[in-house]
Design a protein around this motif. Structure first.
Motif, PDB file in Angstrom:
ATOM      1  N   UNK A  70       0.835  -1.205   0.000  1.00 42.06           N
ATOM      2  CA  UNK A  70       0.000   0.000   0.000  1.00 42.06           C
ATOM      3  C   UNK A  70       0.869   1.255   0.000  1.00 42.06           C
ATOM      4  N   UNK A  71       1.957   1.222   0.773  1.00 43.20           N
ATOM      5  CA  UNK A  71       2.887   2.358   0.774  1.00 43.20           C
ATOM      6  C   UNK A  71       3.517   2.532  -0.603  1.00 43.20           C
ATOM      7  N   UNK A  72       3.858   1.408  -1.244  1.00 45.41           N
ATOM      8  CA  UNK A  72       4.461   1.477  -2.576  1.00 45.41           C
ATOM      9  C   UNK A  72       3.496   2.085  -3.588  1.00 45.41           C
ATOM     10  N   UNK A  73       2.223   1.713  -3.513  1.00 44.63           N
ATOM     11  CA  UNK A  73       1.228   2.269  -4.433  1.00 44.63           C
ATOM     12  C   UNK A  73       1.071   3.771  -4.198  1.00 44.63           C
ATOM     13  N   UNK A  74       1.051   4.164  -2.940  1.00 41.85           N
ATOM     14  CA  UNK A  74       0.920   5.591  -2.630  1.00 41.85           C
ATOM     15  C   UNK A  74       2.111   6.381  -3.181  1.00 41.85           C
ATOM     16  N   UNK A  75       3.313   5.867  -3.008  1.00 43.38           N
ATOM     17  CA  UNK A  75       4.491   6.556  -3.541  1.00 43.38           C
ATOM     18  C   UNK A  75       4.487   6.568  -5.063  1.00 43.38           C
ATOM     19  N   UNK A  76       4.012   5.483  -5.650  1.00 44.25           N
ATOM     20  CA  UNK A  76       3.964   5.425  -7.114  1.00 44.25           C
ATOM     21  C   UNK A  76       3.010   6.480  -7.670  1.00 44.25           C
ATOM     22  N   UNK A  77       1.879   6.683  -7.008  1.00 43.01           N
ATOM     23  CA  UNK A  77       0.924   7.696  -7.469  1.00 43.01           C
ATOM     24  C   UNK A  77       1.541   9.089  -7.373  1.00 43.01           C
ATOM     25  N   UNK A  78       2.278   9.346  -6.295  1.00 39.67           N
ATOM     26  CA  UNK A  78       2.860  10.673  -6.106  1.00 39.67           C
ATOM     27  C   UNK A  78       3.937  10.988  -7.144  1.00 39.67           C
TER      28      UNK A  78
END
Length: 296
Positions: A70-78
């Motif tokens: 979930x953290x990886x997805x959030x960073x990817x979106x940013x």
């Protein structure tokens, strides 16, 4: 472009459109749109997340691995830039990086340096054989049996020292108040009293005599009082509680000086005993003293 890829691009665009610039507050409607779109992104890539978790051997740390994804997805979106790559490709490397970092943290034998020495991760709950052949966990084998006793002894010493310091301060404050009261009384008695002159019977009433205010305290007496208090403190700490070195009598190590110190310590013990009875902070010490007196 597949349906999943198109849905991912649309959801990512929704998140980015409803994310205000830095320093601008996000509205409740924008926050709801972001949460809904982020949940949809996680649902779309859930099979991929499960595949990567199993691929990196983190099935036994499933909850932690899902959090990392979930953290990886959030960073990817940013950090996503649509003109350079599709999100479905970009997010894969973010997830892989987070899972690899998690594996290095929880499975130290996966590091290249650990592989060179053939290190192995061992759980503290693993059962090993004891000296008598019975099963024994590693955690119980390395447990310190005397740790509880040392901890309780340390806590007891700390509380006892704090109580002795508080009782000493209470004793010194009691002596200071008594000494100041005596100095004020002497200063008041030393003031000249106003003399009322006699007046004839037919004379007009004289104005009332204005009494002088509180007499100033003698600085020399105050200095002497503080020196005496410091001397008594050293006697209490060095002779009664033994929390400080014994009082240095200097060159006057005569029987008279030692007797004076003994008398000061005796009076201090009596005074502190009375203070412990009156002060609720030392109620436990007072109860212990009464129990000791009753036992004897």
């Amino acid at each position: 472009m597949s349906k999943i890829t198109a849905a991912l691009e649309a959801s990512v665009a929704t998140v980015r459109d409803n994310t205000p610039p830095e320093g601008t507050a996000q509205t409740r409607r924008q926050r709801a749109c972001v949460d809904h779109a982020f949940a949809r992104i996680l649902k779309l890539i859930a099979p991929r997340i499960r595949h990567f978790i199993r691929q990196y051997g983190l099935a036994c740390h499933w909850d932690d691995a899902e959090q990392c994804c979930a953290i990886a997805v959030h960073r990817a979106i940013q950090s996503y830039e649509p003109e350079k790559a599709q999100f479905t490709t970009f997010v894969n490397w973010q997830i892989r990086g987070e899972l690899q970092s998690l594996r290095f943290r929880v499975m130290t034998d996966q590091r290249p340096s650990a592989r060179k020495v053939e290190a192995t991760t061992v759980s503290l709950d693993a059962i090993t054989g004891g000296e008598d052949g019975e099963g024994l966990s590693i955690l119980s084998a390395i447990a310190d049996e005397d740790a509880l006793g040392r901890t309780e002894a340390g806590a007891s010493d700390y509380l006892a020292k704090a109580a002795m310091n508080a009782l000493t301060e209470s004793y010194v404050e009691h002596l200071r108040n008594s000494g100041l009261e005596r100095i004020r009384r002497r200063a008041h008695n030393a003031q000249p009293k106003p003399v009322k002159a006699k007046r004839p019977d037919n004379a007009a009433a004289a104005p009332p005599v204005r009494r002088p205010g509180r007499a100033p305290l003698d600085p020399a007496e105050l200095t002497e009082l503080e020196q005496r208090l410091e001397h008594n403190r050293q006697v209490v700490e060095g002779r009664l509680f033994e929390t400080a070195p014994p009082l240095d009598l200097g060159e006057d190590e005569t029987g008279l000086a030692r007797e004076r110190v003994r008398q000061v310590a005796k009076r201090a013990a009596k005074t502190m005993s009375d203070l412990a009875v009156m002060d609720p902070r030392f109620s436990l010490m007072a109860e212990y003293r009464q129990a000791m007196l009753a036992a004897h």
